[in-house]
Design an enzyme around this catalytic site. Structure first.
Site, PDB file in Angstrom:
ATOM      1  N   ASN A 200      -6.762  50.039  47.289  1.00 16.71           N
ATOM      2  CA  ASN A 200      -8.183  49.663  47.350  1.00 16.71           C
ATOM      3  C   ASN A 200      -9.011  50.851  46.897  1.00 16.71           C
ATOM      4  OD1 ASN A 200      -7.831  47.131  48.558  1.00 16.71           O
ATOM      5  ND2 ASN A 200      -7.705  48.062  50.581  1.00 16.71           N
TER       6      ASN A 200
ATOM      7  N   HIS B 194      -7.478  54.239  48.732  1.00 20.93           N
ATOM      8  CA  HIS B 194      -6.276  54.314  49.575  1.00 20.93           C
ATOM      9  C   HIS B 194      -5.328  53.162  49.281  1.00 20.93           C
ATOM     10  CE1 HIS B 194      -9.112  51.727  51.697  1.00 20.93           C
ATOM     11  NE2 HIS B 194      -8.062  51.084  52.169  1.00 20.93           N
TER      12      HIS B 194
END
Ligand SMILES: [Zn+2]
Ligand SMILES: [Zn+2]
Length: 223
Positions: free
Chosen positions: A34, A47
């Site tokens: 993401n 992350h």
């Protein structure tokens, strides 16, 4: 991120897929990244997450069943066929190298949705050789650079890796790939999932993949 570090990340994905997938109660490993607050993430920095499922989730199940039907009828991998057609047509290709191709599929749900495919018919990241890991790192890096230059801000996205299930069965008809979903329609407009997407599971995409691909392809990157 330097290509070498992206390569290290690919090795982490391989390691986690292999290790978690070896557990008898785990049937599917979903790896994704993401990036950006627009994604609605709980962490503001980019992350990755890895989900180990005790079942094969619905989106993957649908891809598997379409791939299986196509394979039965045509004795050929559906994904290899798609890649072959994209290479022949070339209007939806963003970039390619000797081992990978990145294109906006004709069935894209998001305006700038890009899929990355290995030119070799492989089921998971674990089957890549060293050269292919480098080629994959390079094509991911180039795509992200193109995304960032498109609107001159760091493009948020969800990046999904679709691989064969880890339930011990054979999936000769499936071909691993990456799917990138950036949420922007234009520089100032986000695409929101509304009635048709949420209620029917059917995405409305009012852009042409050929035009969006030409836009991403025409971006000039510094060496
Ligand atoms: Zn294939
Ligand atoms: Zn997929």
């Amino acid at each position: 991120m330097p290509v070498g570090k992206i390569g290290n990340l690919i090795k982490v994905w391989q390691d986690r897929y292999f290790d978690l997938g070896n557990k008898s109660f785990i049937k599917y490993i979903l790896i994704f990244e993401n990036k950006g607050e627009e994604i609605g993430v709980t962490l503001s920095h980019p992350h990755g997450q890895i989900y180990a499922f005790s079942y094969i989730p619905p989106v993957v199940l649908e891809e598997l069943s379409s791939s299986k039907n196509f394979y039965r009828k045509n004795k050929k991998c559906l994904h290899c066929k798609i890649v072959e057609r994209e290479l022949r047509d070339s209007s939806r290709i963003i970039t390619s190298n000797k081992d990978f191709i990145a294109f906006i599929p004709f069935y894209a749900r998001w305006p700038y949705e890009v899929h990355i495919y290995c030119l070799r018919h492989l089921g998971s990241l674990c089957e890549l050789d060293d050269r292919e890991v480098t080629s994959l790192s390079k094509i991911i890096k180039e795509l992200v650079n193109r995304y960032n230059k498109l609107f001159n801000f760091r493009m948020p996205y969800v990046m999904i890796i679709h691989q064969i299930p880890t339930d011990g069965k054979d999936y000769p008809y499936y071909h691993f790939h990456f799917e990138f979903y950036p949420p922007y329609r234009t520089k100032n407009k986000l695409k929101y999932l509304a009635g048709c997407e949420l209620g029917a599971g059917t995405f409305i995409n009012d852009t042409l993949p050929e035009e969006r691909a030409a836009e991403l392809r025409s971006i000039i990157l510094e060496e």
